[in-house]
Design a protein around this motif. Structure first.
Motif, PDB file in Angstrom:
ATOM      1  N   UNK A  49      24.373  15.759 -19.504  1.00 30.19           N
ATOM      2  CA  UNK A  49      24.081  14.341 -19.329  1.00 30.19           C
ATOM      3  C   UNK A  49      22.723  14.017 -18.743  1.00 30.19           C
ATOM      4  N   UNK A  50      21.829  14.993 -18.687  1.00 35.99           N
ATOM      5  CA  UNK A  50      20.526  14.808 -18.043  1.00 35.99           C
ATOM      6  C   UNK A  50      19.410  15.158 -19.015  1.00 35.99           C
ATOM      7  N   UNK A  51      18.351  14.327 -19.001  1.00 40.95           N
ATOM      8  CA  UNK A  51      17.164  14.632 -19.815  1.00 40.95           C
ATOM      9  C   UNK A  51      15.917  14.138 -19.082  1.00 40.95           C
ATOM     10  N   UNK A  52      14.788  14.678 -19.475  1.00 41.16           N
ATOM     11  CA  UNK A  52      13.500  14.309 -18.885  1.00 41.16           C
ATOM     12  C   UNK A  52      13.049  12.997 -19.497  1.00 41.16           C
ATOM     13  N   UNK A  53      12.548  12.086 -18.662  1.00 45.78           N
ATOM     14  CA  UNK A  53      12.020  10.809 -19.121  1.00 45.78           C
ATOM     15  C   UNK A  53      10.718  10.550 -18.377  1.00 45.78           C
ATOM     16  N   UNK A  54       9.597  10.924 -18.993  1.00 47.81           N
ATOM     17  CA  UNK A  54       8.313  10.841 -18.300  1.00 47.81           C
ATOM     18  C   UNK A  54       8.305  11.841 -17.158  1.00 47.81           C
ATOM     19  N   UNK A  55       7.862  11.415 -15.968  1.00 50.62           N
ATOM     20  CA  UNK A  55       7.845  12.336 -14.825  1.00 50.62           C
ATOM     21  C   UNK A  55       9.208  12.453 -14.134  1.00 50.62           C
ATOM     22  N   UNK A  56      10.150  11.623 -14.522  1.00 51.59           N
ATOM     23  CA  UNK A  56      11.462  11.578 -13.872  1.00 51.59           C
ATOM     24  C   UNK A  56      12.557  12.150 -14.768  1.00 51.59           C
ATOM     25  N   UNK A  57      13.770  12.161 -14.238  1.00 54.15           N
ATOM     26  CA  UNK A  57      14.946  12.623 -14.961  1.00 54.15           C
ATOM     27  C   UNK A  57      15.914  11.467 -15.105  1.00 54.15           C
ATOM     28  N   UNK A  58      16.590  11.365 -16.233  1.00 55.00           N
ATOM     29  CA  UNK A  58      17.561  10.296 -16.430  1.00 55.00           C
ATOM     30  C   UNK A  58      18.940  10.868 -16.718  1.00 55.00           C
ATOM     31  N   UNK A  59      19.951  10.074 -16.366  1.00 55.53           N
ATOM     32  CA  UNK A  59      21.344  10.435 -16.643  1.00 55.53           C
ATOM     33  C   UNK A  59      21.918   9.442 -17.632  1.00 55.53           C
ATOM     34  N   UNK A  60      22.681   9.973 -18.570  1.00 55.91           N
ATOM     35  CA  UNK A  60      23.404   9.137 -19.522  1.00 55.91           C
ATOM     36  C   UNK A  60      24.794   9.739 -19.686  1.00 55.91           C
ATOM     37  N   UNK A  61      25.777   8.862 -19.963  1.00 56.43           N
ATOM     38  CA  UNK A  61      27.152   9.309 -20.142  1.00 56.43           C
ATOM     39  C   UNK A  61      27.739   8.592 -21.349  1.00 56.43           C
ATOM     40  N   UNK A  62      28.611   9.264 -22.064  1.00 55.65           N
ATOM     41  CA  UNK A  62      29.275   8.644 -23.211  1.00 55.65           C
ATOM     42  C   UNK A  62      30.538   7.921 -22.744  1.00 55.65           C
ATOM     43  N   UNK A  63      30.608   6.632 -23.097  1.00 57.08           N
ATOM     44  CA  UNK A  63      31.780   5.819 -22.800  1.00 57.08           C
ATOM     45  C   UNK A  63      32.225   5.210 -24.118  1.00 57.08           C
ATOM     46  N   UNK A  64      33.412   5.556 -24.551  1.00 57.20           N
ATOM     47  CA  UNK A  64      33.959   5.115 -25.832  1.00 57.20           C
ATOM     48  C   UNK A  64      32.969   5.378 -26.978  1.00 57.20           C
ATOM     49  N   UNK A  65      32.470   6.605 -27.007  1.00 55.83           N
ATOM     50  CA  UNK A  65      31.571   7.117 -28.045  1.00 55.83           C
ATOM     51  C   UNK A  65      30.200   6.440 -28.067  1.00 55.83           C
ATOM     52  N   UNK A  66      29.843   5.737 -26.995  1.00 56.07           N
ATOM     53  CA  UNK A  66      28.517   5.117 -26.890  1.00 56.07           C
ATOM     54  C   UNK A  66      27.815   5.651 -25.652  1.00 56.07           C
ATOM     55  N   UNK A  67      26.544   6.016 -25.796  1.00 59.83           N
ATOM     56  CA  UNK A  67      25.783   6.500 -24.652  1.00 59.83           C
ATOM     57  C   UNK A  67      25.459   5.329 -23.734  1.00 59.83           C
ATOM     58  N   UNK A  68      25.711   5.534 -22.457  1.00 56.96           N
ATOM     59  CA  UNK A  68      25.450   4.512 -21.453  1.00 56.96           C
ATOM     60  C   UNK A  68      24.494   5.083 -20.414  1.00 56.96           C
ATOM     61  N   UNK A  69      23.435   4.347 -20.157  1.00 59.14           N
ATOM     62  CA  UNK A  69      22.411   4.751 -19.210  1.00 59.14           C
ATOM     63  C   UNK A  69      22.947   4.627 -17.790  1.00 59.14           C
ATOM     64  N   UNK A  70      22.797   5.672 -16.991  1.00 58.07           N
ATOM     65  CA  UNK A  70      23.231   5.651 -15.592  1.00 58.07           C
ATOM     66  C   UNK A  70      22.061   5.307 -14.684  1.00 58.07           C
ATOM     67  N   UNK A  71      20.933   6.009 -14.850  1.00 60.34           N
ATOM     68  CA  UNK A  71      19.783   5.739 -13.997  1.00 60.34           C
ATOM     69  C   UNK A  71      18.705   6.785 -14.132  1.00 60.34           C
TER      70      UNK A  71
END
Length: 102
Positions: A24-46
């Motif tokens: 659930x983690x990927x690089x986004x520019x200099x920072x890291x982002x979290x995303x989670x799947x909710x009902x088959x849709x990716x939802x941005x955590x932060x």
């Protein structure tokens, strides 16, 4: 006693420097982002300063959504989960993963 057991992300070749070692983690520019799947849709955590903070945030929301069946990056005891939820509620429903990045 561990009640939510962390799972290791499947091994794969690092084709990109945006990939993380955590679910659930990927690089986004200099920072890291979290995303989670909710009902088959990716939802941005932060967005987070460190890869580990992003992974902990993913774990927290995965536990909230999936309970004991959650896929997490780390293992958690009942007391750890209760502490995370208590601090989440005390902080106006905002999760601060840096509190757990030891």
């Amino acid at each position: 006693m561990v009640i939510v057991q962390g799972k290791k992300k499947a091994e794969r070749k690092a084709n990109s420097n945006r990939r993380s070692n955590f679910i659930g983690v990927s690089k986004n520019g200099p920072n890291w982002q979290s995303m989670i799947s909710i009902q088959k849709r990716k939802t941005y955590i932060g967005t987070y300063q460190t890869e580990k903070e992003a992974a902990i945030a993913f774990d927290f929301y995965s536990i909230l959504i999936h309970s004991f069946e959650a896929k997490t990056n780390f293992s958690y005891t009942k007391q750890m989960i209760m502490d995370m939820i208590y601090k989440f509620k005390a902080n106006d429903n905002v999760f601060v993963s840096s509190q757990y990045d030891n």
